[in-house]
Design a protein around this motif. Structure first.
Motif, PDB file in Angstrom:
ATOM      1  N   ARG A   1       9.541  -0.264  -6.406  1.00 21.34           N
ATOM      2  CA  ARG A   1       8.197  -0.408  -5.774  1.00 21.34           C
ATOM      3  C   ARG A   1       8.584  -1.599  -4.967  1.00 21.34           C
ATOM      4  O   ARG A   1       9.721  -2.427  -4.878  1.00 21.34           O
ATOM      5  CB  ARG A   1       7.041  -0.743  -6.940  1.00 21.34           C
ATOM      6  N   GLN A   2       7.918  -2.408  -3.463  1.00 21.76           N
ATOM      7  CA  GLN A   2       8.388  -3.633  -2.802  1.00 21.76           C
ATOM      8  C   GLN A   2       7.119  -4.263  -2.637  1.00 21.76           C
ATOM      9  O   GLN A   2       6.081  -3.440  -2.391  1.00 21.76           O
ATOM     10  CB  GLN A   2       8.812  -3.055  -1.552  1.00 21.76           C
ATOM     11  N   ALA A   3       6.971  -5.274  -3.180  1.00 20.98           N
ATOM     12  CA  ALA A   3       5.385  -6.153  -3.352  1.00 20.98           C
ATOM     13  C   ALA A   3       6.315  -6.905  -1.520  1.00 20.98           C
ATOM     14  O   ALA A   3       6.668  -7.137  -1.339  1.00 20.98           O
ATOM     15  CB  ALA A   3       5.442  -7.101  -4.590  1.00 20.98           C
TER      16      ALA A   3
ATOM     17  N   ARG B   1      12.559  -4.534  -2.552  1.00 18.25           N
ATOM     18  CA  ARG B   1      12.400  -3.243  -3.255  1.00 18.25           C
ATOM     19  C   ARG B   1      13.037  -3.341  -4.641  1.00 18.25           C
ATOM     20  O   ARG B   1      14.683  -2.952  -4.488  1.00 18.25           O
ATOM     21  CB  ARG B   1      12.805  -2.032  -2.123  1.00 18.25           C
TER      22      ARG B   1
ATOM     23  N   ALA C   1       2.162  -2.984  -4.677  1.00 15.44           N
ATOM     24  CA  ALA C   1       3.474  -3.219  -4.024  1.00 15.44           C
ATOM     25  C   ALA C   1       2.810  -1.918  -3.466  1.00 15.44           C
ATOM     26  O   ALA C   1       2.404  -1.252  -3.907  1.00 15.44           O
ATOM     27  CB  ALA C   1       4.801  -2.844  -5.167  1.00 15.44           C
TER      28      ALA C   1
ATOM     29  N   GLN D   1       0.542   2.681  -1.559  1.00  8.61           N
ATOM     30  CA  GLN D   1       0.448   1.728  -1.264  1.00  8.61           C
ATOM     31  C   GLN D   1      -0.972   1.992  -3.036  1.00  8.61           C
ATOM     32  O   GLN D   1      -1.579   2.327  -3.007  1.00  8.61           O
ATOM     33  CB  GLN D   1      -0.590   1.137  -0.344  1.00  8.61           C
TER      34      GLN D   1
END
Length: 116
Positions: free
Chosen positions: A38-40, A45, A91, A111
């Motif tokens: 996941r990447q906020a 990531r 994220a 998302q």
């Protein structure tokens, strides 16, 4: 052509649940280690959970006990069940496939937003 297609991302309230799915085409997932990252916004990531070809699972500390990764080799899919969601889980979630030190593939992301 190899494709990993994620689905299931949504807006959910804190404490809620979501199930993400990743469907693969062009490869047979059974030999791959499958992972969710996941990447906020503004962050790198990060790995969330992984499941090996032998069904061995690993989780980061902040999702341990709340998230469950699973795979269905017959359906060529991998899933991430997310319970007790927190705002900090917000994220874009990515599906990742890797075969040893060889080829790896990424999905386009889905998302997840946790907000009241």
């Amino acid at each position: 052509q190899v494709q990993l297609v994620e689905s299931g991302g949504d807006l959910v309230q804190p404490g809620g649940s979501l199930r993400l799915s990743c469907a693969a085409s062009g490869i047979h997932l059974m030999v791959y280690t499958m992972s969710w990252y996941r990447q906020a916004p503004g962050k790198q990531r990060d790995l969330v959970a992984a499941i090996s070809s032998k069904f061995i699972t690993t989780y980061t500390d902040d999702v341990q006990g709340r998230f469950t990764i699973s795979r269905d080799n017959a359906a060529n899919t991998v899933s991430l069940q997310m319970n007790s969601l927190k705002p900090e889980d917000t994220a874009v979630y990515y599906c990742h496939a890797r075969w040893g030190s060889g080829p790896e593939f990424w999905g386009q992301g889905t998302q997840v937003t946790v907000s009241s």
